[in-house]
Motif scaffolding. Structure first.
Motif, short mmCIF file in Angstrom:
data_model
loop_
_atom_site.label_atom_id
_atom_site.label_comp_id
_atom_site.label_asym_id
_atom_site.label_seq_id
_atom_site.Cartn_x
_atom_site.Cartn_y
_atom_site.Cartn_z
N ILE A 176 -31.56 2.29 -5.28
CA ILE A 176 -30.56 1.55 -6.05
C ILE A 176 -29.46 2.55 -6.41
CG2 ILE A 176 -30.08 0.21 -8.13
CD1 ILE A 176 -32.96 -0.80 -7.99
N PRO A 177 -28.29 2.42 -5.76
CA PRO A 177 -27.23 3.41 -5.96
C PRO A 177 -26.62 3.35 -7.37
CG PRO A 177 -26.46 1.63 -4.54
CD PRO A 177 -27.90 1.37 -4.82
N PHE A 178 -25.96 4.43 -7.73
CA PHE A 178 -25.28 4.54 -9.03
C PHE A 178 -24.24 3.44 -9.17
CE2 PHE A 178 -21.77 6.14 -11.66
CZ PHE A 178 -22.46 6.40 -12.82
N ASP A 179 -24.16 2.87 -10.36
CA ASP A 179 -23.17 1.85 -10.67
C ASP A 179 -22.54 2.24 -12.01
OD1 ASP A 179 -21.88 -0.40 -11.77
OD2 ASP A 179 -23.29 -1.79 -10.86
N GLN A 202 -24.79 3.04 -15.29
CA GLN A 202 -25.02 4.47 -15.59
C GLN A 202 -26.37 5.02 -15.12
OE1 GLN A 202 -21.48 4.55 -16.53
NE2 GLN A 202 -22.39 6.44 -17.19
N PHE A 203 -26.98 4.43 -14.09
CA PHE A 203 -28.22 5.00 -13.57
C PHE A 203 -28.32 4.78 -12.07
CE2 PHE A 203 -29.50 0.60 -14.39
CZ PHE A 203 -30.24 0.29 -13.25
N GLU A 204 -29.25 5.51 -11.45
CA GLU A 204 -29.58 5.29 -10.04
C GLU A 204 -31.08 5.48 -9.90
OE1 GLU A 204 -27.21 8.13 -7.87
OE2 GLU A 204 -27.99 9.82 -9.01
N ILE A 205 -31.66 4.85 -8.86
CA ILE A 205 -33.10 4.93 -8.65
C ILE A 205 -33.38 5.40 -7.23
CG2 ILE A 205 -35.29 3.65 -8.61
CD1 ILE A 205 -34.07 1.71 -10.64
N TYR A 206 -34.26 6.37 -7.12
CA TYR A 206 -34.70 6.89 -5.82
C TYR A 206 -36.19 6.64 -5.68
CZ TYR A 206 -30.37 9.62 -5.69
OH TYR A 206 -29.06 10.00 -5.66
N THR A 207 -36.63 6.43 -4.44
CA THR A 207 -38.05 6.49 -4.12
C THR A 207 -38.22 7.82 -3.41
OG1 THR A 207 -38.24 4.10 -3.89
CG2 THR A 207 -39.94 5.44 -2.82
N VAL A 208 -39.14 8.64 -3.90
CA VAL A 208 -39.33 9.98 -3.33
C VAL A 208 -40.70 10.06 -2.67
CG1 VAL A 208 -39.44 12.46 -3.84
CG2 VAL A 208 -37.83 10.99 -5.10
N GLU A 209 -40.71 10.66 -1.47
CA GLU A 209 -41.96 10.95 -0.76
C GLU A 209 -42.06 12.46 -0.59
OE1 GLU A 209 -42.16 7.06 2.21
OE2 GLU A 209 -41.63 9.01 3.04
N MET A 210 -43.23 13.02 -0.88
CA MET A 210 -43.47 14.45 -0.69
C MET A 210 -44.76 14.63 0.10
SD MET A 210 -42.51 16.04 -4.44
CE MET A 210 -42.55 17.76 -3.93
N ASP A 211 -44.69 15.42 1.16
CA ASP A 211 -45.88 15.69 1.96
C ASP A 211 -46.82 16.63 1.21
OD1 ASP A 211 -44.98 14.07 4.05
OD2 ASP A 211 -43.91 15.73 5.02
N PRO A 212 -48.12 16.64 1.57
CA PRO A 212 -49.09 17.51 0.90
C PRO A 212 -48.60 18.97 0.87
CG PRO A 212 -50.22 16.03 2.40
CD PRO A 212 -48.75 15.85 2.64
N GLY A 213 -48.76 19.60 -0.30
CA GLY A 213 -48.39 21.01 -0.45
C GLY A 213 -46.90 21.25 -0.66
N CYS A 214 -46.08 20.24 -0.53
CA CYS A 214 -44.63 20.41 -0.65
C CYS A 214 -44.24 20.69 -2.10
CB CYS A 214 -43.91 19.16 -0.15
SG CYS A 214 -42.12 19.23 -0.34
#
Length: 188
Positions: free
Chosen positions: A102-105, A109-121
């Motif tokens: 959800i981009p900044f508007d 005044q906020f934005e939302i990211y979905t974050v993926e991190m691989d094991p050990g990252c």
């Protein structure tokens, strides 16, 4: 041209009515605040009158709103953001992927990211501007968040909130991909 003219005064009427109702104001109260007669306000709201610019200025000044708020298009009631349509921002050789869901508007005044991190990252984030806040909501895996020499261990269902105006680090401590939502809130 005549049709376009008709459209704008109908749009003004709908916007005025929406603003008035959102503030739980009667036509009488708006007339008192703006110095525009109740009869004229009623005609404007119904789209029966094409108000002059000076009348519109009385309305916007009395209600403390912007001029364009009466004529800009209404925002859609529903906006569907598809994860599958989102290109990730990648760091750590692709092991850290932030999808701007959800981009900044400016209005929100906020934005939302979905974050993926691989094991050990592990990913170090620079300080954000003063007043920026971050919320993390865990969806999968486990995450270690470090700032101010403090470390917080997070698992599925956990959430954390912090001032992001200092360096902070994220580390996937699971042996599977970790996923979380991060909401970044900017000061107004």
């Amino acid at each position: 041209m005549e049709q376009e003219h008709e459209q704008i005064h109908k749009k003004i009427g709908k916007s005025l009515q929406a603003i008035r109702k959102a503030r739980s104001l009667s036509l009488d109260q708006v007339a008192e605040l703006t110095g525009v007669s109740k009869a004229m306000l009623g005609q404007i709201e119904r789209g029966d009158s094409n108000p002059t610019i000076s009348i519109l200025w009385k309305i916007v000044n009395g209600l403390h709103i912007s001029f364009t708020s009466l004529i800009e298009d209404e925002e859609p009631k529903v906006t569907h953001f598809r994860f599958s349509d989102t290109e990730p921002l990648m760091e750590e050789d692709g092991h850290y992927r932030a999808f701007p869901l959800i981009p900044f508007d400016q209005k929100k005044q906020f934005e939302i990211y979905t974050v993926e991190m691989d094991p050990g990252c592990s990913h170090a984030s620079e300080s954000h501007n003063e007043g920026v806040e971050e919320y993390i909501l865990m969806m999968q895996g486990s995450l270690e968040v470090t700032f101010h020499q403090e470390t917080f261990q997070m698992t599925v269902g956990d959430a954390i909130h912090f001032s992001a105006d200092q360096p902070h680090t994220y580390r996937n401590t699971a042996d599977i991909k970790t996923m979380y939502h991060t909401i970044i809130v900017y000061p107004s």
